[in-house]
Structures are given as C-alpha cells and as structure tokens.
Scaffold this active site. Structure first.
Site, PDB file in Angstrom:
ATOM      1  N   HIS A 188       0.819  -1.215   0.000  1.00 57.94           N
ATOM      2  CA  HIS A 188       0.000   0.000   0.000  1.00 57.94           C
ATOM      3  C   HIS A 188       0.850   1.260   0.000  1.00 57.94           C
ATOM      4  O   HIS A 188       0.406   2.309  -0.453  1.00 57.94           O
ATOM      5  CB  HIS A 188      -0.978  -0.024   1.171  1.00 57.94           C
ATOM      6  CG  HIS A 188      -2.123  -0.932   0.907  1.00 57.94           C
ATOM      7  ND1 HIS A 188      -2.157  -2.228   1.334  1.00 57.94           N
ATOM      8  CD2 HIS A 188      -3.253  -0.737   0.182  1.00 57.94           C
ATOM      9  CE1 HIS A 188      -3.269  -2.788   0.907  1.00 57.94           C
ATOM     10  NE2 HIS A 188      -3.951  -1.911   0.203  1.00 57.94           N
ATOM     11  N   GLU A 429     -11.979  -9.719  -4.781  1.00 56.66           N
ATOM     12  CA  GLU A 429     -10.527  -9.773  -4.572  1.00 56.66           C
ATOM     13  C   GLU A 429     -10.115 -11.050  -3.866  1.00 56.66           C
ATOM     14  O   GLU A 429      -8.975 -11.189  -3.431  1.00 56.66           O
ATOM     15  CB  GLU A 429     -10.031  -8.523  -3.824  1.00 56.66           C
ATOM     16  CG  GLU A 429     -10.798  -8.171  -2.583  1.00 56.66           C
ATOM     17  CD  GLU A 429     -10.362  -6.846  -1.959  1.00 56.66           C
ATOM     18  OE1 GLU A 429      -9.316  -6.298  -2.323  1.00 56.66           O
ATOM     19  OE2 GLU A 429     -11.097  -6.360  -1.080  1.00 56.66           O
ATOM     20  N   ASP A 453      -5.181  -7.976  -4.422  1.00 62.09           N
ATOM     21  CA  ASP A 453      -5.450  -9.089  -3.515  1.00 62.09           C
ATOM     22  C   ASP A 453      -5.874 -10.335  -4.273  1.00 62.09           C
ATOM     23  O   ASP A 453      -5.571 -11.447  -3.852  1.00 62.09           O
ATOM     24  CB  ASP A 453      -6.519  -8.687  -2.490  1.00 62.09           C
ATOM     25  CG  ASP A 453      -5.895  -7.892  -1.359  1.00 62.09           C
ATOM     26  OD1 ASP A 453      -4.842  -8.304  -0.863  1.00 62.09           O
ATOM     27  OD2 ASP A 453      -6.441  -6.838  -0.997  1.00 62.09           O
ATOM     28  N   CYS A 500     -10.304  -2.009 -10.027  1.00 66.29           N
ATOM     29  CA  CYS A 500      -9.688  -0.889  -9.310  1.00 66.29           C
ATOM     30  C   CYS A 500      -8.320  -1.261  -8.753  1.00 66.29           C
ATOM     31  O   CYS A 500      -7.648  -0.440  -8.143  1.00 66.29           O
ATOM     32  CB  CYS A 500     -10.600  -0.360  -8.210  1.00 66.29           C
ATOM     33  SG  CYS A 500     -10.918  -1.560  -6.921  1.00 66.29           S
TER      34      CYS A 500
HETATM   35  C1  PEP Z   1      -6.902  -4.654  -4.491  1.00 63.92           C
HETATM   36  O1  PEP Z   1      -6.734  -5.550  -3.668  1.00 63.92           O
HETATM   37  O2  PEP Z   1      -6.627  -4.762  -5.695  1.00 63.92           O
HETATM   38  C2  PEP Z   1      -7.420  -3.351  -4.050  1.00 63.92           C
HETATM   39  C3  PEP Z   1      -7.768  -2.417  -4.911  1.00 63.92           C
HETATM   40  O3  PEP Z   1      -7.467  -3.121  -2.709  1.00 63.92           O
HETATM   41  P1  PEP Z   1      -6.151  -2.799  -1.836  1.00 63.92           P
HETATM   42  O4  PEP Z   1      -4.988  -2.650  -2.764  1.00 63.92           O
HETATM   43  O5  PEP Z   1      -6.412  -1.567  -1.074  1.00 63.92           O
HETATM   44  O6  PEP Z   1      -6.049  -4.007  -0.965  1.00 63.92           O
HETATM   45 MG    MG Z   2      -7.567  -5.309  -1.688  1.00 65.07          MG
END
Ligand code: PEP
Ligand code: MG
Length: 538
Positions: A188, A429, A453, A500
């Site tokens: 992140h 995810e 994920d 996303c």
């Molecule tokens: C993902 O898992 O692709 C997602 C958009 O959520 P995050 O990256 O915040 O876990």
């Molecule tokens: Mg995620």
C-alpha cells in the site's frame, strides 16, 4: 557520486535533498549518567524541538481541519511546559542521575497513572496526552526523524521501510520522491506513492544512514536508480530525462475533455483511486470521470482515535460535492494485514495476510461499521455515491451487509435525516468471491475487481513480501480467468464490472480487458490521461 539500485514503483525523475526518515526505538534505555548538566541540556533541547513540532502541527491542523481539532496540539504544548512535569524530569536526571529518555518515560508513566485515577472524566482523558508528549520527546532524544515537513524545501524521503500509516501522514506537497531499503512493489505504500504521482523506489540497495541527510540526490524512477551527489554529467542527463517526461505529460493534456471511448465506440468509465480528500485535486486536474476507489481506511490511518461520524461525514461530503455529480465509489474500512491501526488494539497475528481484515473486522465490530455507514448514507445526498465492501467471500456476508445498510437508512429516516440514492457494490478480490460471482451478482449493483489481492490470494504469494515480487504475477492465467468469469457473471445479472486494482492501469492489458467486457477502469490520477489515450487506440 554514489549510485544505488532499487525497484521502481512509479516512473518519473525527481531531484532534491535527502531526508533520512527514522522511526523511534520502542525500547527505553535506562542508564546512569555522570554529567547531569549535559543530560539536562539534552532534555531541554529535545523539549524545545518537541514544542516547535507541536506548534507546527497546531498551525497545520488549524488550516486543514479547524480550530476544534487543532486544540489538542495546543493542550500538548501546555502539558509539555507544565512545571510538575518538568520538575519530575529534572529531579530524576539530577537526583537519581538517570538518562533523559528514562526520566521522560518514568514521568510520563507516573503522571498518566495519576490522571487515570482521577474521578473527572476530562482529567482521565489527559493520561493519553501525557504519554503522547513523552513519546514525542523520547523519539527526539533517541534520534528518530519522522517529520519531513520540518525541512525547508520538498525532499526525497529515504527510509528503511514505510508503513501506510506513516506514508499517509506526509504532507504531499513536501515530498519529491520516496526511496526505501525494504518494501514491496505491491504494498500500500507503493500504491500511495503512485497516487501521490511521485517517483518511488523500493528494495533499494541502501541503508538509511544519517550521513545521507540533506545531500543532493536524483531519483530516476524510469531506470530504478538513486544518485547521491550526482556529478554534472549525470545531472544534465537527468534534467534532460525529466524534460522528456514533462513534455510527454504536456502532450497528454490534449486528452482532457475527450471521451474514453474505443475505436469501436465502446465507452469505458475511466475513474481514479484516491486515499484522501486532498487527492480530489489530482482527480480533477487529470479530468477523471469519477472516483472508482476511495480507500476510506486512510482516513482512519491518519487519526489517533476512531474518526467519529461527523469527521467522516465531512470528508465524504467534501469529496462528493467536489466531484459535482460524477460517481464516487467509497470503499468501507479495509484495515488489517499491512494497514494496522494502534487504536483498534487488534492482536498480533501469525499470518496477517490471511488475518483479521476489512469486512470481517466491520462485521465483528458493528459499532465501528454502523458509524461509517451512517456517515456515508448522510453524505449520499451530496452527489453520486456508490458504497463498496472489501474482501467479500460469501453470499451470507452480502445479505447481512444489505440488512445493516437498510437498518441504518431507517434509523436515519426516523431521525429525520435525509438519505439520497446510492449504489451498492462489492470488491472481488478473493478467489471465493470470483468463483461464486454468479450468486453474488444479483445482490449488488456492481463488482470492482481488486487485482492486487486477487493475485495474492489466487497465487498464494504475499504481496508484502519483497522476496516474492518476481512471482507476483497478475497476468497469470488463473487470475485472468477469474476476472473473465467475474465480468461475465456481472453482466448476466445486470451488474456492471470494473477493475480498481493496480492491474487496471497496465496498458498492456487494456485491449484484453475491453475484449472481456470490463465497463470501468479505476487507476491512480496520474495515469488517467495516458490510459484514456490507450483506450482510444483500442
Ligand atoms: C486490491 O486488492 O486490488 C485493491 C484495490 O485493494 P487494496 O490494494 O487496497 O487491498
Ligand atoms: Mg484489496
């Protein structure tokens, strides 16, 4: 000149001075000192620095969130100047001949215990403040530097590693680039750097040594290189490279105002991912059509305590109002794994990637979840809101969430609080969600695929583990088949389907996603115009 190699997580060139970011040590040393006068001076210097920091934080909070929220930093300044607090520290140093860190720690603990024993609720609340100011002074004493804003000009942050809770605290206008010794390309923190639109390297072959503090450097996010004390020839080359990147960005400006439509006439909804209210500036600047993922947990990560309904409502309302009727998809709290928040007091886990996270925390801590839902539903009257739930694995969960949302809606209506229209969607995810997407689709308006994920859980490759980065393959056939299945099942049941996760910005994949029938792509704001160009070429 020193040259260090890293793995680039965001392209671009940045030149500036290095700020070495160092965390505070958590263990407190207990040492006898002989020169008590020198130790007292160390304390007084650290205290002065802490007061300066608090003054800066007060002014920043006053500007950003208002007087009421800023007051706490005023209270902290008063506590730090309190005669009882200072007498106790002086006495431990002078009479017991102990080191300053220990004197501050002991004083903080004793005063906090005293406050906790008081009848008055307000005074009991001061216990945490005393501990807070003591930790601030201790971290200054033991050489921690966590405040790049203290530097007179924007900096290149050099750190061993950065947790999302640390990155989120940075004032973005003060950061030119981020270079970490550890870290993973899929973490992140890397995602935040992309959202901030700044060059960033992880897994860099460098110790964050204080010897680098303030030295001139260049980060080449195209080649994954860090130059310290660059020579003239390198500097000239980098300036040229930066010029090339700026010119390319300037050319992309012509994509503004154009439709994100393929040659065959299919419109793709091109949205942006954000982590904070301030990120809306970048969304508007890049002419994004909406927000496809507002990671609301970063709001929680930026607070010292649970953000209340009012604070959240204000944030969501601001984003919706500023987007002026364009869609805003807000994801409910997704903490756990690498996004840990102290005030949740979650137990340490053996295996955090498979641990207590996201919707599973919300469905266990309904009080926290309901507060967020109330804030969201109240904000719904200010724009085109969609609410999205992370880490879903079952139909049962979605049914329960829908019931809770309905309960909150009725509760607000009973209080005569207006609730607008909003869409409900879920993140896909986990392989479980993708595989039962035929059963989930009838329950929602949309799916948004979290490829980060989805890749992690399909391949059993921890996205946080840098030694597995080479095996983290979002193009893996298994991941792509799950995306295809999800998209087909969404359409079969009248839902729309977007992506996303970071894969949405992968231009090698754009044509394939369009073929699959993907309706929406949500990417970091800085990628929007380039992706629009790519879509228009498909
Ligand atoms: C993902 O898992 O692709 C997602 C958009 O959520 P995050 O990256 O915040 O876990
Ligand atoms: Mg995620």
């Amino acid at each position: 000149m020193i040259v260090k190699e890293g793995r680039s997580v965001f392209k671009g060139v940045a030149t500036g001075r290095i700020f070495v970011y160092r965390k505070a040590q958590t263990a407190v040393s207990r040492e006898q000192v002989t020169d008590t006068a020198a130790e007292l001076e160390r304390y007084e210097n650290a205290k002065r620095k802490a007061l300066d920091q608090l003054k800066g934080l007060y002014e920043k909070a006053l500007r950003d969130v208002g007087e009421e929220e800023a007051m706490i930093f005023d209270v902290h300044q008063m506590l730090l100047d309190d005669p009882d607090y200072n007498d106790s520290i002086h006495s431990i140093i002078e009479n017991d001949r102990m080191n300053a860190e220990y004197a501050v720690f002991m004083t903080g603990e004793q005063l906090a215990a005293m406050f906790l024993n008081m009848d008055n609720e307000y005074m009991r609340g001061r216990a945490a403040d005393v501990k807070d100011i003591s930790e601030r002074v201790m971290s200054i004493l033991n050489g921690a530097q966590t405040d790049p804003e203290a530097m007179p000009e924007p900096v290149i942050v050099l750190a061993e590693d950065l947790a999302p809770s640390e990155t989120v605290q940075f004032d973005k206008s003060k950061i030119l680039a981020i270079v970490t010794q550890k870290g993973s390309a899929n973490s992140h923190t890397a995602i935040l750097a992309r959202t901030m639109n700044i060059p960033s390297l992880v897994m860099t072959d460098i110790e964050p040594d204080l010897a680098y503090q303030g030295r001139r450097a260049v980060v080449d996010g195209f080649a994954g290189l860090l130059y310290i004390d660059p020579d003239e020839e390198t500097m000239a080359r980098m300036i040229e490279k930066k010029g090339g990147a700026d010119a390319k960005r300037a050319l992309l400006q012509e994509m503004k105002g154009k439709e994100s439509v393929t040659k065959g006439g299919k419109h793709i909804h091109l949205y942006s991912n954000i982590g904070s209210v301030e990120d809306v500036d970048a969304v508007l600047e890049n002419d994004s059509e909406g927000i496809g993922l507002f990671r609301s947990e970063f709001l929680y990560l930026g607070c010292d305590d649970y953000p209340d309904e009012e604070l959240q409502f204000e944030a969501y309302r601001t984003v919706l109002s500023r987007m002026g009727g364009r869609k805003v998809i807000i994801r409910t709290l997704d903490i756990g794994a690498d996004k840990q928040i102290d005030y949740f007091n979650l137990p340490k886990e053996e295996n955090p990637a498979l641990g207590f996270r996201a919707i599973h925390i919300c469905l266990t801590r309904e009080d926290v979840f309901r507060t967020q839902l109330r804030a969201l539903l109240r904000a719904s009257v200010y724009g085109a809101l969609a609410i999205m739930f992370p880490m879903i694995i079952s139909v049962k969960e979605v049914v329960r969430i829908r019931r809770l949302v309905e309960e909150v809606r009725l509760e607000l209506e009973r209080e005569n609080i207006r609730v607008g229209e909003f869409e409900l969607g879920i993140m896909i995810e986990t392989p479980a969600a993708a595989l039962i997407s035929d059963q989930l689709a009838p329950l929602v308006d949309f799916f948004s695929i979290g490829s980060n994920d989805l890749t992690q859980y399909t391949l059993a490759i921890d996205r946080q583990n840098p030694s597995l980065d080479d095996f983290f393959d979002p193009h893996h056939e298994a991941v792509l088949r799950l995306i295809q299945t999800t998209c087909e099942n969404a359409h079969r049941h009248g839902a729309w389907c977007g992506i996303c996760g970071e894969l949405g910005a992968d231009m090698e994949m754009t044509a394939k996603f369009i073929q699959m029938g993907i309706d929406e792509l949500s990417v970091s704001p800085g990628c929007t115009l380039e992706l629009r160009k790519r879509i228009r070429e498909c």
